[in-house]
Design a protein around this motif. Structure first.
Motif, PDB file in Angstrom:
ATOM      1  N   GLY A  93     -75.283 -19.543 -21.830  1.00  0.00           N
ATOM      2  CA  GLY A  93     -74.359 -20.429 -21.136  1.00  0.00           C
ATOM      3  C   GLY A  93     -73.480 -19.767 -20.099  1.00  0.00           C
ATOM      4  O   GLY A  93     -72.559 -20.406 -19.572  1.00  0.00           O
ATOM      5  N   THR A  94     -73.748 -18.492 -19.797  1.00  0.00           N
ATOM      6  CA  THR A  94     -72.924 -17.795 -18.811  1.00  0.00           C
ATOM      7  C   THR A  94     -73.796 -17.292 -17.668  1.00  0.00           C
ATOM      8  O   THR A  94     -75.016 -17.262 -17.748  1.00  0.00           O
ATOM      9  N   ASP A  95     -73.135 -16.862 -16.605  1.00  0.00           N
ATOM     10  CA  ASP A  95     -73.845 -16.259 -15.482  1.00  0.00           C
ATOM     11  C   ASP A  95     -74.192 -14.806 -15.790  1.00  0.00           C
ATOM     12  O   ASP A  95     -73.569 -14.170 -16.641  1.00  0.00           O
ATOM     13  N   ARG A  96     -75.168 -14.309 -15.081  1.00  0.00           N
ATOM     14  CA  ARG A  96     -75.525 -12.899 -15.208  1.00  0.00           C
ATOM     15  C   ARG A  96     -74.354 -12.041 -14.726  1.00  0.00           C
ATOM     16  O   ARG A  96     -73.754 -12.321 -13.681  1.00  0.00           O
ATOM     17  N   GLU A  97     -74.060 -11.003 -15.492  1.00  0.00           N
ATOM     18  CA  GLU A  97     -72.913 -10.145 -15.185  1.00  0.00           C
ATOM     19  C   GLU A  97     -73.384  -8.719 -14.910  1.00  0.00           C
ATOM     20  O   GLU A  97     -74.184  -8.160 -15.673  1.00  0.00           O
TER      21      GLU A  97
ATOM     22  N   TYR B 281     -69.761   0.706 -12.064  1.00  0.00           N
ATOM     23  CA  TYR B 281     -69.591   0.000 -13.316  1.00  0.00           C
ATOM     24  C   TYR B 281     -68.895  -1.335 -13.092  1.00  0.00           C
ATOM     25  O   TYR B 281     -68.039  -1.467 -12.209  1.00  0.00           O
ATOM     26  N   GLY B 282     -69.255  -2.277 -13.956  1.00  0.00           N
ATOM     27  CA  GLY B 282     -68.543  -3.536 -13.943  1.00  0.00           C
ATOM     28  C   GLY B 282     -67.098  -3.317 -14.395  1.00  0.00           C
ATOM     29  O   GLY B 282     -66.810  -2.396 -15.165  1.00  0.00           O
ATOM     30  N   ASP B 283     -66.214  -4.174 -13.952  1.00  0.00           N
ATOM     31  CA  ASP B 283     -64.786  -4.001 -14.236  1.00  0.00           C
ATOM     32  C   ASP B 283     -64.504  -3.963 -15.732  1.00  0.00           C
ATOM     33  O   ASP B 283     -63.667  -3.184 -16.201  1.00  0.00           O
ATOM     34  N   SER B 284     -65.205  -4.786 -16.498  1.00  0.00           N
ATOM     35  CA  SER B 284     -64.896  -4.891 -17.921  1.00  0.00           C
ATOM     36  C   SER B 284     -65.441  -3.725 -18.752  1.00  0.00           C
ATOM     37  O   SER B 284     -65.025  -3.549 -19.898  1.00  0.00           O
ATOM     38  N   VAL B 285     -66.338  -2.941 -18.194  1.00  0.00           N
ATOM     39  CA  VAL B 285     -66.931  -1.845 -18.961  1.00  0.00           C
ATOM     40  C   VAL B 285     -66.500  -0.476 -18.460  1.00  0.00           C
ATOM     41  O   VAL B 285     -66.789   0.545 -19.105  1.00  0.00           O
ATOM     42  N   ASN B 286     -65.845  -0.439 -17.328  1.00  0.00           N
ATOM     43  CA  ASN B 286     -65.438   0.824 -16.732  1.00  0.00           C
ATOM     44  C   ASN B 286     -64.579   1.624 -17.708  1.00  0.00           C
ATOM     45  O   ASN B 286     -63.614   1.108 -18.267  1.00  0.00           O
ATOM     46  N   GLY B 287     -64.978   2.875 -17.922  1.00  0.00           N
ATOM     47  CA  GLY B 287     -64.257   3.733 -18.856  1.00  0.00           C
ATOM     48  C   GLY B 287     -64.853   3.736 -20.256  1.00  0.00           C
ATOM     49  O   GLY B 287     -64.552   4.620 -21.057  1.00  0.00           O
ATOM     50  N   ARG B 288     -65.717   2.752 -20.551  1.00  0.00           N
ATOM     51  CA  ARG B 288     -66.341   2.689 -21.879  1.00  0.00           C
ATOM     52  C   ARG B 288     -67.854   2.906 -21.814  1.00  0.00           C
ATOM     53  O   ARG B 288     -68.465   3.347 -22.797  1.00  0.00           O
TER      54      ARG B 288
ATOM     55  N   ARG C  37     -74.071  -4.600  -7.111  1.00  0.00           N
ATOM     56  CA  ARG C  37     -73.628  -5.698  -7.954  1.00  0.00           C
ATOM     57  C   ARG C  37     -74.449  -6.969  -7.765  1.00  0.00           C
ATOM     58  O   ARG C  37     -74.361  -7.879  -8.561  1.00  0.00           O
ATOM     59  N   MET C  38     -75.223  -7.049  -6.709  1.00  0.00           N
ATOM     60  CA  MET C  38     -75.939  -8.285  -6.388  1.00  0.00           C
ATOM     61  C   MET C  38     -77.320  -8.317  -7.034  1.00  0.00           C
ATOM     62  O   MET C  38     -78.204  -7.547  -6.650  1.00  0.00           O
ATOM     63  N   PRO C  39     -77.551  -9.219  -7.982  1.00  0.00           N
ATOM     64  CA  PRO C  39     -78.875  -9.302  -8.620  1.00  0.00           C
ATOM     65  C   PRO C  39     -79.998  -9.522  -7.610  1.00  0.00           C
ATOM     66  O   PRO C  39     -81.118  -9.049  -7.822  1.00  0.00           O
ATOM     67  N   ALA C  40     -79.707 -10.225  -6.538  1.00  0.00           N
ATOM     68  CA  ALA C  40     -80.747 -10.543  -5.561  1.00  0.00           C
ATOM     69  C   ALA C  40     -81.307  -9.308  -4.870  1.00  0.00           C
ATOM     70  O   ALA C  40     -82.380  -9.364  -4.269  1.00  0.00           O
ATOM     71  N   MET C  41     -80.583  -8.183  -4.925  1.00  0.00           N
ATOM     72  CA  MET C  41     -81.055  -6.980  -4.245  1.00  0.00           C
ATOM     73  C   MET C  41     -82.143  -6.261  -5.024  1.00  0.00           C
ATOM     74  O   MET C  41     -82.821  -5.389  -4.484  1.00  0.00           O
ATOM     75  N   TYR C  42     -82.315  -6.606  -6.273  1.00  0.00           N
ATOM     76  CA  TYR C  42     -83.268  -5.897  -7.125  1.00  0.00           C
ATOM     77  C   TYR C  42     -84.647  -6.556  -7.044  1.00  0.00           C
ATOM     78  O   TYR C  42     -84.774  -7.775  -7.030  1.00  0.00           O
TER      79      TYR C  42
END
Length: 132
Positions: free
Chosen positions: A42-46, A60-67, A114-119
């Motif tokens: 139910g969520t978007d790709r992150e 790194y994504g903002d929520s995982v940076n440092g971990r 960060r853009m899925p479309a680039m892959y």
């Protein structure tokens, strides 16, 4: 044909660590930047993390940076995201993706990775479940 296969998904507890792996076959491994994304129902790709073809630049994504820490072993054709202090809300299917490098000496921005479309190529994903 380029093929990406993820592994390492598991059910763990909040606060645990886990290392995933993405093996790329069918192409020259150093021809690809590699990114990791996740998607919960139910969520978007992150965007989670990415590493350039040389292995010298990471994002790194903002929520995982440092971990989380992403690395690659060019001899093993494998990219590893090491995830620590996992949170319940990070329960998702984690997928790796490869982007064909067209300009090896260019400077790629974070927004590019960060853009899925680039892959160009995607794996099927591996489930990570974090419980309390």
């Amino acid at each position: 044909q380029v093929r990406l296969v993820e592994s390492g998904g598991d059910s763990v507890q909040a606060g645990d660590s886990l290392r995933l792996a993405c093996i790329i076959s069918g192409g020259t491994f150093t021809n690809y930047h590699v990114g990791w994304f996740r998607r919960a129902p139910g969520t978007d790709r992150e965007f989670v993390a990415a590493i350039n073809w040389r292995g010298c630049t990471t994002f790194y994504g903002d929520s995982v940076n440092g971990r989380f820490t992403i690395s690659r072993d060019n001899a093993e054709n494998t990219v590893y995201p090491q995830m620590s202090v996992l949170k319940r809300e990070e329960t998702s299917v984690y997928s790796c993706a490869a982007d064909s490098v067209m300009a090896p000496n260019a400077r790629y921005t974070e927004s590019y990775f960060r853009m899925p479309a680039m892959y160009d190529y995607w794996g099927q994903g591996t489930q990570v479940t974090i419980s309390a």
